[in-house]
Motif scaffolding. Structure first.
Motif, PDB file in Angstrom:
ATOM      1  N   GLU A 154       3.611  11.232   2.923  1.00  0.00           N
ATOM      2  CA  GLU A 154       3.329   9.879   2.463  1.00  0.00           C
ATOM      3  C   GLU A 154       4.365   9.367   1.456  1.00  0.00           C
ATOM      4  O   GLU A 154       5.431   9.953   1.278  1.00  0.00           O
ATOM      5  N   THR A 155       4.052   8.273   0.802  1.00  0.00           N
ATOM      6  CA  THR A 155       4.994   7.549  -0.054  1.00  0.00           C
ATOM      7  C   THR A 155       5.659   8.434  -1.109  1.00  0.00           C
ATOM      8  O   THR A 155       4.976   9.105  -1.883  1.00  0.00           O
ATOM      9  N   ALA A 156       6.988   8.424  -1.109  1.00  0.00           N
ATOM     10  CA  ALA A 156       7.797   9.065  -2.153  1.00  0.00           C
ATOM     11  C   ALA A 156       7.406  10.526  -2.401  1.00  0.00           C
ATOM     12  O   ALA A 156       7.524  11.018  -3.516  1.00  0.00           O
ATOM     13  N   THR A 157       6.990  11.206  -1.349  1.00  0.00           N
ATOM     14  CA  THR A 157       6.559  12.600  -1.489  1.00  0.00           C
ATOM     15  C   THR A 157       7.657  13.468  -2.099  1.00  0.00           C
ATOM     16  O   THR A 157       7.390  14.301  -2.964  1.00  0.00           O
ATOM     17  N   PHE A 158       8.898  13.294  -1.654  1.00  0.00           N
ATOM     18  CA  PHE A 158      10.014  14.114  -2.147  1.00  0.00           C
ATOM     19  C   PHE A 158      11.048  13.265  -2.901  1.00  0.00           C
ATOM     20  O   PHE A 158      12.206  13.663  -3.022  1.00  0.00           O
ATOM     21  N   TYR A 159      10.637  12.136  -3.411  1.00  0.00           N
ATOM     22  CA  TYR A 159      11.543  11.236  -4.118  1.00  0.00           C
ATOM     23  C   TYR A 159      12.251  11.965  -5.266  1.00  0.00           C
ATOM     24  O   TYR A 159      11.630  12.639  -6.078  1.00  0.00           O
ATOM     25  N   ASN A 160      13.563  11.850  -5.308  1.00  0.00           N
ATOM     26  CA  ASN A 160      14.375  12.428  -6.380  1.00  0.00           C
ATOM     27  C   ASN A 160      14.198  13.944  -6.496  1.00  0.00           C
ATOM     28  O   ASN A 160      14.218  14.501  -7.590  1.00  0.00           O
ATOM     29  N   SER A 161      14.051  14.598  -5.359  1.00  0.00           N
ATOM     30  CA  SER A 161      13.991  16.065  -5.363  1.00  0.00           C
ATOM     31  C   SER A 161      15.387  16.613  -5.090  1.00  0.00           C
ATOM     32  O   SER A 161      16.307  15.867  -4.766  1.00  0.00           O
ATOM     33  N   GLY A 162      15.540  17.927  -5.207  1.00  0.00           N
ATOM     34  CA  GLY A 162      16.844  18.545  -5.021  1.00  0.00           C
ATOM     35  C   GLY A 162      17.083  19.083  -3.621  1.00  0.00           C
ATOM     36  O   GLY A 162      18.006  19.886  -3.419  1.00  0.00           O
ATOM     37  N   LEU A 163      16.294  18.661  -2.656  1.00  0.00           N
ATOM     38  CA  LEU A 163      16.414  19.175  -1.291  1.00  0.00           C
ATOM     39  C   LEU A 163      17.807  18.961  -0.723  1.00  0.00           C
ATOM     40  O   LEU A 163      18.419  17.903  -0.892  1.00  0.00           O
ATOM     41  N   LYS A 164      18.291  19.979  -0.002  1.00  0.00           N
ATOM     42  CA  LYS A 164      19.598  19.901   0.648  1.00  0.00           C
ATOM     43  C   LYS A 164      19.471  19.657   2.147  1.00  0.00           C
ATOM     44  O   LYS A 164      20.383  19.118   2.774  1.00  0.00           O
ATOM     45  N   SER A 165      18.357  20.100   2.724  1.00  0.00           N
ATOM     46  CA  SER A 165      18.139  19.901   4.157  1.00  0.00           C
ATOM     47  C   SER A 165      16.649  19.802   4.428  1.00  0.00           C
ATOM     48  O   SER A 165      15.823  20.287   3.653  1.00  0.00           O
ATOM     49  N   ILE A 166      16.340  19.165   5.558  1.00  0.00           N
ATOM     50  CA  ILE A 166      14.934  19.025   5.944  1.00  0.00           C
ATOM     51  C   ILE A 166      14.841  18.933   7.463  1.00  0.00           C
ATOM     52  O   ILE A 166      15.676  18.298   8.111  1.00  0.00           O
ATOM     53  N   VAL A 167      13.846  19.620   8.025  1.00  0.00           N
ATOM     54  CA  VAL A 167      13.574  19.558   9.460  1.00  0.00           C
ATOM     55  C   VAL A 167      12.150  19.049   9.638  1.00  0.00           C
ATOM     56  O   VAL A 167      11.197  19.660   9.160  1.00  0.00           O
ATOM     57  N   LEU A 168      12.017  17.917  10.322  1.00  0.00           N
ATOM     58  CA  LEU A 168      10.709  17.307  10.522  1.00  0.00           C
ATOM     59  C   LEU A 168      10.185  17.632  11.915  1.00  0.00           C
ATOM     60  O   LEU A 168      10.880  17.385  12.908  1.00  0.00           O
ATOM     61  N   PRO A 169       8.970  18.176  12.015  1.00  0.00           N
ATOM     62  CA  PRO A 169       8.430  18.609  13.314  1.00  0.00           C
ATOM     63  C   PRO A 169       8.032  17.436  14.205  1.00  0.00           C
ATOM     64  O   PRO A 169       7.904  16.297  13.748  1.00  0.00           O
ATOM     65  N   ASP A 170       7.814  17.728  15.479  1.00  0.00           N
ATOM     66  CA  ASP A 170       7.553  16.653  16.437  1.00  0.00           C
ATOM     67  C   ASP A 170       6.118  16.151  16.423  1.00  0.00           C
ATOM     68  O   ASP A 170       5.814  15.165  17.075  1.00  0.00           O
ATOM     69  N   PHE A 171       5.222  16.782  15.654  1.00  0.00           N
ATOM     70  CA  PHE A 171       3.840  16.327  15.631  1.00  0.00           C
ATOM     71  C   PHE A 171       3.565  15.347  14.495  1.00  0.00           C
ATOM     72  O   PHE A 171       2.460  14.841  14.354  1.00  0.00           O
ATOM     73  N   ILE A 172       4.545  15.082  13.669  1.00  0.00           N
ATOM     74  CA  ILE A 172       4.323  14.223  12.509  1.00  0.00           C
ATOM     75  C   ILE A 172       3.966  12.802  12.957  1.00  0.00           C
ATOM     76  O   ILE A 172       4.544  12.267  13.905  1.00  0.00           O
ATOM     77  N   GLU A 173       2.967  12.212  12.299  1.00  0.00           N
ATOM     78  CA  GLU A 173       2.489  10.880  12.653  1.00  0.00           C
ATOM     79  C   GLU A 173       2.910   9.810  11.654  1.00  0.00           C
ATOM     80  O   GLU A 173       3.143   8.661  12.034  1.00  0.00           O
ATOM     81  N   THR A 174       3.000  10.195  10.384  1.00  0.00           N
ATOM     82  CA  THR A 174       3.287   9.223   9.326  1.00  0.00           C
ATOM     83  C   THR A 174       4.420   9.715   8.441  1.00  0.00           C
ATOM     84  O   THR A 174       4.400  10.847   7.966  1.00  0.00           O
ATOM     85  N   LEU A 175       5.408   8.844   8.231  1.00  0.00           N
ATOM     86  CA  LEU A 175       6.505   9.118   7.313  1.00  0.00           C
ATOM     87  C   LEU A 175       6.570   7.919   6.366  1.00  0.00           C
ATOM     88  O   LEU A 175       6.985   6.836   6.745  1.00  0.00           O
ATOM     89  N   GLY A 176       6.111   8.132   5.123  1.00  0.00           N
ATOM     90  CA  GLY A 176       5.877   7.024   4.210  1.00  0.00           C
ATOM     91  C   GLY A 176       7.117   6.444   3.571  1.00  0.00           C
ATOM     92  O   GLY A 176       8.215   7.009   3.634  1.00  0.00           O
ATOM     93  N   ASP A 177       6.934   5.297   2.921  1.00  0.00           N
ATOM     94  CA  ASP A 177       8.015   4.617   2.219  1.00  0.00           C
ATOM     95  C   ASP A 177       8.666   5.553   1.201  1.00  0.00           C
ATOM     96  O   ASP A 177       7.987   6.266   0.463  1.00  0.00           O
ATOM     97  N   ARG A 178       9.993   5.553   1.175  1.00  0.00           N
ATOM     98  CA  ARG A 178      10.796   6.293   0.193  1.00  0.00           C
ATOM     99  C   ARG A 178      10.467   7.789   0.182  1.00  0.00           C
ATOM    100  O   ARG A 178      10.619   8.459  -0.850  1.00  0.00           O
ATOM    101  N   ALA A 179      10.059   8.311   1.317  1.00  0.00           N
ATOM    102  CA  ALA A 179       9.632   9.717   1.384  1.00  0.00           C
ATOM    103  C   ALA A 179      10.675  10.681   0.855  1.00  0.00           C
ATOM    104  O   ALA A 179      10.363  11.659   0.166  1.00  0.00           O
ATOM    105  N   PHE A 180      11.967  10.410   1.165  1.00  0.00           N
ATOM    106  CA  PHE A 180      13.069  11.277   0.722  1.00  0.00           C
ATOM    107  C   PHE A 180      14.124  10.481  -0.053  1.00  0.00           C
ATOM    108  O   PHE A 180      15.265  10.928  -0.191  1.00  0.00           O
ATOM    109  N   SER A 181      13.754   9.350  -0.558  1.00  0.00           N
ATOM    110  CA  SER A 181      14.707   8.510  -1.270  1.00  0.00           C
ATOM    111  C   SER A 181      15.202   9.178  -2.555  1.00  0.00           C
ATOM    112  O   SER A 181      14.477   9.943  -3.190  1.00  0.00           O
ATOM    113  N   SER A 182      16.450   8.905  -2.891  1.00  0.00           N
ATOM    114  CA  SER A 182      17.069   9.413  -4.131  1.00  0.00           C
ATOM    115  C   SER A 182      17.197  10.931  -4.158  1.00  0.00           C
ATOM    116  O   SER A 182      17.224  11.532  -5.240  1.00  0.00           O
TER     117      SER A 182
END
Length: 231
Positions: A154-182
């Motif tokens: 959902e919204t801004a779940t990982f906002y401003n985190s230090g993640l370098k990579s992410i793999v999103l599975p094919d069953f995901i239904e909702t990807l919220g606003d600014r989920a990985f922003s910043s």
């Protein structure tokens, strides 16, 4: 133990000793109601922690604000917990390690927000939803797995985190606003499927190192929206 807490326990002892989901939902409502009186933290430590190993007393969830702003460094969430409620570990600035059991299905709003020393998190395959701001401002969070059965970030779940990579599975239904922003260090995003319910705005904005999004499916108009939401 304060007189206020003693009175609360005495008045609700039957509810506390019961072990049904409905009872725990009711108890959670009571905990929220007494939060303003400053009793939640004391209640969880005195009642829940002291009985956590009692087989007849299964902790159904980690309550709201359970260990928020404490100085814990490492924590193992007990097996049997099904959800981590809002702000459970909010602003635990010294928290370096968290163990989440395979019974947890929901991690609610701001559960780990601003846990700035968290580096690696393993999410259980039982997880279904990550709610808003769950890992916001976790600036040293370098890696996290996304379970295959997860249906919502959902919204801004990982906002401003230090993640370098992410793999999103094919069953995901909702990807919220600014989920990985910043996410300033984010370089690699792989989509194994597109969200079927909702694709938010500005999902990957202000991610200066993200040059492309790898897709494991054919082009769709929805994919173009995701690309427009990245810098």
């Amino acid at each position: 133990m304060s007189p206020e807490l003693k009175n609360f326990i005495n008045e609700n002892i039957d509810l506390i000793n019961e072990n049904s989901e409905e009872s725990w939902e009711s108890l959670y409502s009571i905990l929220l109601a007494i939060n303003e009186a400053g009793l939640v933290g004391e209640f969880t430590k005195v009642v829940l922690d002291s009985r956590i190993n009692d087989p007849a007393f299964i902790l159904r969830f980690v309550p709201w604000g359970y260990l928020a702003q404490t100085e814990i460094i490492k924590y193992n969430i007990p097996y049997g917990v099904v959800k981590l409620n809002g702000s459970s570990f909010l602003e635990c600035a010294k928290l370096e390690s968290i163990s989440i059991p395979e019974t947890v299905a929901h991690i609610y709003m701001s559960a780990f927000e601003s846990c700035t020393r968290l580096k690696n998190v393993v999410l259980p395959e039982s997880l279904k939803k990550l709610y808003a701001y769950a890992f916001k401002n976790c600036r040293n969070l370098q890696s996290i797995n996304i379970p295959k059965k997860l249906i919502a970030i959902e919204t801004a779940t990982f906002y401003n985190s230090g993640l370098k990579s992410i793999v999103l599975p094919d069953f995901i239904e909702t990807l919220g606003d600014r989920a990985f922003s910043s996410c300033k260090l984010l370089e690699y995003v792989e989509l194994q499927g597109l969200p079927s319910n909702y694709i938010g705005e500005n999902i990957f904005t202000d991610c200066p190192r993200l040059e492309k999004i790898i897709c494991k499916f054919n082009y769709t108009p929805e994919l173009e929206k995701l690309r427009e939401n990245s810098d």
